[in-house]
Design a protein around this motif. Structure first.
Motif, PDB file in Angstrom:
ATOM      1  N   ASP A  52       0.825  -1.218   0.000  1.00  0.00           N
ATOM      2  CA  ASP A  52       0.000   0.000   0.000  1.00  0.00           C
ATOM      3  C   ASP A  52       0.856   1.263   0.000  1.00  0.00           C
ATOM      4  O   ASP A  52       0.549   2.231  -0.693  1.00  0.00           O
ATOM      5  CB  ASP A  52      -0.939   0.015   1.212  1.00  0.00           C
ATOM      6  N   ILE A  53       1.938   1.251   0.750  1.00  0.00           N
ATOM      7  CA  ILE A  53       2.855   2.402   0.770  1.00  0.00           C
ATOM      8  C   ILE A  53       3.475   2.581  -0.609  1.00  0.00           C
ATOM      9  O   ILE A  53       3.498   3.686  -1.156  1.00  0.00           O
ATOM     10  CB  ILE A  53       3.949   2.222   1.849  1.00  0.00           C
ATOM     11  N   GLU A  54       3.981   1.483  -1.191  1.00  0.00           N
ATOM     12  CA  GLU A  54       4.645   1.552  -2.498  1.00  0.00           C
ATOM     13  C   GLU A  54       3.694   1.963  -3.615  1.00  0.00           C
ATOM     14  O   GLU A  54       4.128   2.469  -4.640  1.00  0.00           O
ATOM     15  CB  GLU A  54       5.290   0.213  -2.839  1.00  0.00           C
ATOM     16  N   ASN A  55       2.412   1.724  -3.424  1.00  0.00           N
ATOM     17  CA  ASN A  55       1.429   2.099  -4.437  1.00  0.00           C
ATOM     18  C   ASN A  55       0.759   3.444  -4.136  1.00  0.00           C
ATOM     19  O   ASN A  55      -0.196   3.826  -4.810  1.00  0.00           O
ATOM     20  CB  ASN A  55       0.390   0.990  -4.601  1.00  0.00           C
ATOM     21  N   GLY A  56       1.279   4.136  -3.132  1.00  0.00           N
ATOM     22  CA  GLY A  56       0.802   5.471  -2.829  1.00  0.00           C
ATOM     23  C   GLY A  56      -0.559   5.540  -2.172  1.00  0.00           C
ATOM     24  O   GLY A  56      -1.196   6.592  -2.173  1.00  0.00           O
ATOM     25  N   ARG A  57      -1.017   4.433  -1.603  1.00  0.00           N
ATOM     26  CA  ARG A  57      -2.320   4.434  -0.936  1.00  0.00           C
ATOM     27  C   ARG A  57      -2.262   5.067   0.452  1.00  0.00           C
ATOM     28  O   ARG A  57      -3.251   5.621   0.909  1.00  0.00           O
ATOM     29  CB  ARG A  57      -2.861   3.012  -0.835  1.00  0.00           C
ATOM     30  N   TYR A  58      -1.098   4.940   1.094  1.00  0.00           N
ATOM     31  CA  TYR A  58      -0.920   5.485   2.440  1.00  0.00           C
ATOM     32  C   TYR A  58       0.382   6.260   2.529  1.00  0.00           C
ATOM     33  O   TYR A  58       1.370   5.896   1.905  1.00  0.00           O
ATOM     34  CB  TYR A  58      -0.873   4.368   3.503  1.00  0.00           C
ATOM     35  N   MET A  59       0.352   7.306   3.349  1.00  0.00           N
ATOM     36  CA  MET A  59       1.576   8.036   3.688  1.00  0.00           C
ATOM     37  C   MET A  59       2.041   7.468   5.021  1.00  0.00           C
ATOM     38  O   MET A  59       1.340   7.601   6.025  1.00  0.00           O
ATOM     39  CB  MET A  59       1.308   9.529   3.815  1.00  0.00           C
ATOM     40  N   PRO A  60       3.189   6.804   5.040  1.00  0.00           N
ATOM     41  CA  PRO A  60       3.662   6.207   6.289  1.00  0.00           C
ATOM     42  C   PRO A  60       4.067   7.273   7.301  1.00  0.00           C
ATOM     43  O   PRO A  60       4.449   8.382   6.940  1.00  0.00           O
ATOM     44  CB  PRO A  60       4.861   5.371   5.860  1.00  0.00           C
ATOM     45  N   SER A  61       3.991   6.904   8.570  1.00  0.00           N
ATOM     46  CA  SER A  61       4.447   7.797   9.638  1.00  0.00           C
ATOM     47  C   SER A  61       5.966   7.934   9.566  1.00  0.00           C
ATOM     48  O   SER A  61       6.646   7.156   8.884  1.00  0.00           O
ATOM     49  CB  SER A  61       4.055   7.220  11.002  1.00  0.00           C
ATOM     50  N   VAL A  62       6.484   8.899  10.284  1.00  0.00           N
ATOM     51  CA  VAL A  62       7.936   9.082  10.329  1.00  0.00           C
ATOM     52  C   VAL A  62       8.600   7.817  10.862  1.00  0.00           C
ATOM     53  O   VAL A  62       9.607   7.364  10.323  1.00  0.00           O
ATOM     54  CB  VAL A  62       8.317  10.313  11.189  1.00  0.00           C
ATOM     55  N   GLY A  63       8.023   7.215  11.900  1.00  0.00           N
ATOM     56  CA  GLY A  63       8.582   5.990  12.471  1.00  0.00           C
ATOM     57  C   GLY A  63       8.641   4.856  11.456  1.00  0.00           C
ATOM     58  O   GLY A  63       9.628   4.124  11.378  1.00  0.00           O
ATOM     59  N   THR A  64       7.586   4.725  10.665  1.00  0.00           N
ATOM     60  CA  THR A  64       7.549   3.691   9.634  1.00  0.00           C
ATOM     61  C   THR A  64       8.566   3.989   8.541  1.00  0.00           C
ATOM     62  O   THR A  64       9.261   3.089   8.067  1.00  0.00           O
ATOM     63  CB  THR A  64       6.130   3.563   9.042  1.00  0.00           C
ATOM     64  N   LEU A  65       8.686   5.257   8.157  1.00  0.00           N
ATOM     65  CA  LEU A  65       9.700   5.628   7.157  1.00  0.00           C
ATOM     66  C   LEU A  65      11.102   5.308   7.654  1.00  0.00           C
ATOM     67  O   LEU A  65      11.944   4.840   6.882  1.00  0.00           O
ATOM     68  CB  LEU A  65       9.606   7.112   6.816  1.00  0.00           C
TER      69      LEU A  65
END
Length: 94
Positions: A52-65
């Protein structure tokens, strides 16, 4: 993380583009010849969430990034700076 990067990430004057972050993460993962499942296992995130992140569905949190950048041996500042440079070039063209 600089104040500008933080403000952009948190939705300051111009919100970060999910697609640019997605493309950077996906590109680095493919460059390292890793599968989404491998990134998921190393970061403790689900494979579906990585997708989902790679397909631009979600903007990950700073912690996830931070987790993803670490897994991909990717500098978080470089990841965020690519977004800032894109925003800056667009605003300069206007």
């Amino acid at each position: 993380m600089t104040e500008i990067q933080y403000n952009l990430f948190m939705g300051g004057e111009q919100q970060m583009d999910k697609q640019l972050i997605a493309a950077a993460i996906k590109g680095k993962r493919k460059e390292k010849k890793m599968r989404q499942n491998e990134v998921a296992v190393e970061t403790g995130l689900s494979r579906n969430y990585i997708s989902d992140i790679e397909n631009g569905r979600y903007m990950p949190s700073v912690g996830t990034l931070v987790k993803i950048a670490s897994c991909l041996q990717m500098d978080l500042n470089t990841l965020l700076m690519s977004e800032i440079q894109d925003v800056t070039s667009v605003s300069q063209e206007a």
